[in-house]
Enzyme design. Sequence first.
Site, PDB file in Angstrom:
ATOM      1  NE  ARG A 106      -3.933   0.517   2.019  1.00 22.98           N
ATOM      2  CZ  ARG A 106      -5.095   0.526   2.503  1.00 22.98           C
ATOM      3  NH1 ARG A 106      -5.275   1.192   3.727  1.00 22.98           N
ATOM      4  NH2 ARG A 106      -5.936  -0.217   2.066  1.00 22.98           N
ATOM      5  CG  HIS A 133      -8.566  -0.285  -2.562  1.00 23.09           C
ATOM      6  ND1 HIS A 133      -7.767  -1.416  -2.189  1.00 23.09           N
ATOM      7  CD2 HIS A 133      -9.134   0.246  -1.372  1.00 23.09           C
ATOM      8  CE1 HIS A 133      -7.798  -1.644  -1.076  1.00 23.09           C
ATOM      9  NE2 HIS A 133      -8.640  -0.853  -0.403  1.00 23.09           N
ATOM     10  CB  CYS A 267     -14.167   0.750   0.648  1.00 22.97           C
ATOM     11  SG  CYS A 267     -13.867   2.689   0.679  1.00 22.97           S
ATOM     12  NE  ARG A 295     -10.178  -5.733   0.555  1.00 23.95           N
ATOM     13  CZ  ARG A 295      -9.516  -4.629   1.097  1.00 23.95           C
ATOM     14  NH1 ARG A 295      -9.974  -3.568   1.854  1.00 23.95           N
ATOM     15  NH2 ARG A 295      -8.272  -4.664   0.681  1.00 23.95           N
TER      16      ARG A 295
HETATM   17  N1   CP Z   1     -11.104  -0.434   2.799  1.00 27.05           N
HETATM   18  C1   CP Z   1     -10.022  -0.505   3.129  1.00 27.05           C
HETATM   19  O1   CP Z   1      -8.995  -0.762   2.376  1.00 27.05           O
HETATM   20  O2   CP Z   1      -9.871  -0.265   4.532  1.00 27.05           O
HETATM   21  P1   CP Z   1      -8.406  -0.044   5.283  1.00 27.05           P
HETATM   22  O3   CP Z   1      -7.766   1.038   4.897  1.00 27.05           O
HETATM   23  O4   CP Z   1      -8.516  -0.239   6.778  1.00 27.05           O
HETATM   24  O5   CP Z   1      -7.420  -1.119   4.730  1.00 27.05           O
HETATM   25  N1  NVA Z   2     -10.211   6.693  -0.974  1.00 27.12           N
HETATM   26  C1  NVA Z   2      -9.798   5.927   0.150  1.00 27.12           C
HETATM   27  C2  NVA Z   2     -10.036   4.597   0.528  1.00 27.12           C
HETATM   28  C3  NVA Z   2      -9.495   3.852   1.748  1.00 27.12           C
HETATM   29  C4  NVA Z   2      -9.917   2.499   1.700  1.00 27.12           C
HETATM   30  C5  NVA Z   2      -8.392   6.330   0.356  1.00 27.12           C
HETATM   31  O1  NVA Z   2      -7.596   6.303  -0.357  1.00 27.12           O
HETATM   32  O2  NVA Z   2      -8.004   6.717   1.646  1.00 27.12           O
END
Ligand code: CP
Ligand code: NVA
Length: 308
Positions: A106, A133, A267, A295
Amino acid sequence: MIKPNKLAKNNFLSSLDLSTDEVLHILDLANNFKNKKLNIDLSNKVLGLIFDKSSTRTRVSFQVAMTRLGGTTIDLNPSTSQIGRGEPIKDTARVLSRYCDVIAIRTFDHLDLEEYAKWSTKPVINALTDLEHPCQALADFLTIKEEFLNFKDVVLTFIGDGNNVANSLILCGALLGVEVRIACPKGYCPNPLFIKKAREIYKNENMLRITNDPYTAVSGANVLYTDVWSSMGQENQKEEKDKVFNGFTLDSDLVGKADQDAIILHCLPAYRDKEITDKVFESKKSRIFEQAENRMHAQQALLSCLLS
Ligand code: CP
Ligand code: NVA
C-alpha cells in the site's frame, strides 16, 4: 471440486490485470472459501506486507487470509525498516523477493508500486495506491454477487471522489458487464484513461455514466456505494473537499430514489454525516460489514491463485 487456477499475469497491480474469467474464478473460489468448501495448503509460504499508509481491513484481512491458508505474513513497518529511510525500491524489492513468496504493498504513487513489481521476482499485489484499490473491488463484487446472485441488470452507483476505489470499480465493473454510474463533483472525475478503457471493454458507451448530479445517478440503482471525501494523503485538503462535496452525502433522500431493494456499500473507514448519514450506514440495506468480511475471502482466493 474447484481448484485455484494460475493467473495469466504474475502481479495484481490493477483490476485490469485480470480477465473476466479470472475475476469470476476468484469470486467463485472466494465463495467456496467462505462456505468452508475449499481447503488450500500454503504452508511455508510467506506474504510480505508493506504499508506506507494506514490500514485496518487490508492489513488484517491479508494476515488472516494467509493464516487460514496455512502460510505466514511479515508486516514490514516502513518506519522501523530501511524503507522509511529511503532505501531504493529496486533494492528492497530484490531483497524481499528472496525471503517472501508474494508481497502486498500500500503506497501513494502507483509508479512506486510498479517499480516494486518491476524488480520483484515474486508476485506483487496492490493493497491500495492513489490510483487503484483492486482488492477492494474484488470484495465489492463478491458482496454484490451474493446479494443478486449474478451481475445481470445490476446497476452500481458510486457517489463521491473518483479516485482509487471508484477507478477500480469502473474497471472491474466493465470486466463483469455491470452498469456503473459515478456521481462526483466537477474536477473529481475518475481517471479518463480508465473511463476510456472501461467503455472499450463494455463495447457500449451507456454502461458507464459520469455525472455531477447524484440524483440522476441513483435513480433505480441496485447498489449505492460511497467512500471518504478526503483520502489518505489528502488531509490538508479536508476543508476544501468538505465544501466541494457538499450535496454528495448518501442520505435517505438519495436512497429513496434507488431501487427499493438497493443495498448500501462503503469500503470503510466511514465518516458519518460527511459522505454517508448514520441512518443510511446503519440501515437494513447496508451490507457494509459483509463487504468488509469479504475482503478476507476474496484475498484468500487471490493468494491461492497467485501462489498456485
Ligand atoms: N477498505 C480498506 O482498504 O480499509 P483499510 O484502509 O482499513 O485497509
Ligand atoms: N479512497 C480512500 C480509500 C480507503 C480504503 C483512501 O484512499 O483513503
